[in-house]
Design a protein around this motif. Structure first.
Motif, PDB file in Angstrom:
ATOM      1  N   GLN A 189      20.477  93.868  52.207  1.00  0.00           N
ATOM      2  CA  GLN A 189      20.638  95.155  51.421  1.00  0.00           C
ATOM      3  C   GLN A 189      21.952  95.617  51.322  1.00  0.00           C
ATOM      4  N   TRP A 245      24.067  93.625  49.397  1.00  0.00           N
ATOM      5  CA  TRP A 245      24.654  92.732  48.416  1.00  0.00           C
ATOM      6  C   TRP A 245      25.009  93.746  47.032  1.00  0.00           C
ATOM      7  N   ARG A 281      25.671  97.145  46.761  1.00  0.00           N
ATOM      8  CA  ARG A 281      26.819  97.911  46.825  1.00  0.00           C
ATOM      9  C   ARG A 281      28.010  97.016  47.032  1.00  0.00           C
ATOM     10  N   THR A 323      28.764  96.405  58.451  1.00  0.00           N
ATOM     11  CA  THR A 323      27.525  95.510  58.436  1.00  0.00           C
ATOM     12  C   THR A 323      27.983  94.162  58.701  1.00  0.00           C
TER      13      THR A 323
END
Length: 285
Positions: free
Chosen positions: A50, A52, A54, A169
């Motif tokens: 999730q 990638w 941004r 993250t």
């Protein structure tokens, strides 16, 4: 770190005489991206699915837009002033970007920093606007070169603020490596679209004086300087790590004056002092 980052402006200024500026930036970040990802090792693959989108968007802002404008601007503006505008405005632009994107309140102190920084920029642009000493000795596009650097730095700060959501993250070196590599791809596309790159320019990358200049900005600027910055950011925090904004531009100005004979008069000196003062207010705990 301050020495490495302060001196990177000089080799860039030398290299853009021999190769197109965006092409030079693409070469720098292609090499640096590969080296950073190799340095990250197995951690290079620890990117959440999730994150990638941004990650790609921030890479285009932080590296593609920023360095395309920065290197083009440096082809037309003194390296010392480029360093002042680039580094001293980072704390100020970050305050504004944080307010718009994250909704962080801007205190009266930070409003003063933005106002003082705007006055400082006015002094730095004064001789270019009025056709004074620096403009007479410089490039006809010097004003627009400085404006491009200011816009590129703003793109960097917006991208940096947007990166905060995904910074936790993945490993820091992984984030830096992919932002650099994706940014390099954006720079390659911009160079192909906007610049007349030829075989002569490719050969120039491995010839004097471009080859040592490129090696310096990759090794000293991207690898050594950035790695030290990440370590300082971890051990000292953002405030102390951000103090490079006061030291590196002074080194860049001195190198430009001594090595390239760049003009630096009283309007530039006043503007620099105001910019440093604005950065001090913005960075203050």
């Amino acid at each position: 770190m301050c020495l490495a980052w302060g001196l990177t402006f000089l080799p860039v200024k030398i290299a853009v005489v021999h190769v197109p500026p965006i092409f030079l930036a693409a070469a720098r970040f292609s090499l640096a991206g590969l080296l950073l990802l190799a340095w990250a090792g197995r951690d290079a693959f620890k990117v959440p699915a999730q994150a990638w989108l941004r990650l790609a968007g921030t890479a285009l802002l932080v590296n593609s837009c920023n360095y395309a404008l920065l290197f083009w601007g440096m082809a037309h503006a003194p390296s010392g002033l480029a360093a002042i505008i680039n580094m001293a405005t980072i704390p100020i632009y970050t305050v504004l970007a944080s307010r718009v994107i994250e909704g962080q309140p801007i205190s009266g102190r930070r409003i003063a920093a933005v106002a003082l920084g705007a006055i400082g920029l006015g002094f730095l642009f004064a001789t270019r606007t009025l056709g004074g000493l620096s403009a007479a000795k410089g490039d006809g596009l010097e004003f627009w070169g400085l404006a491009a650097i200011a816009l590129g730095t703003f793109c960097h700060c917006v991208g940096a603020v947007l990166s905060r959501k995904i910074a936790g993250t993945m490993p820091t070196l992984t984030l830096a490596g992919w932002q650099t590599a994706i940014g390099a791809l954006g720079l390659i596309l911009l160079s192909l679209a906007l610049e007349p790159v030829s075989g002569t320019h490719l050969r120039a990358l491995v010839e004097w004086p471009t080859a040592p200049a490129l090696a310096f900005v990759v090794i000293a600027g991207s690898l050594i300087g950035f790695t030290i910055f990440l370590r300082l950011l971890r051990d000292w925090g953002a405030f102390y790590a951000g103090l490079f904004a006061f030291v590196s531009p002074v080194i860049a100005v001195g190198a430009g004056v001594v090595a390239l004979g760049e003009p630096f008069g009283w309007p530039e000196a006043i503007g620099a002092l105001l910019m440093f003062g604005a950065a001090a207010i913005a960075l203050r705990k």
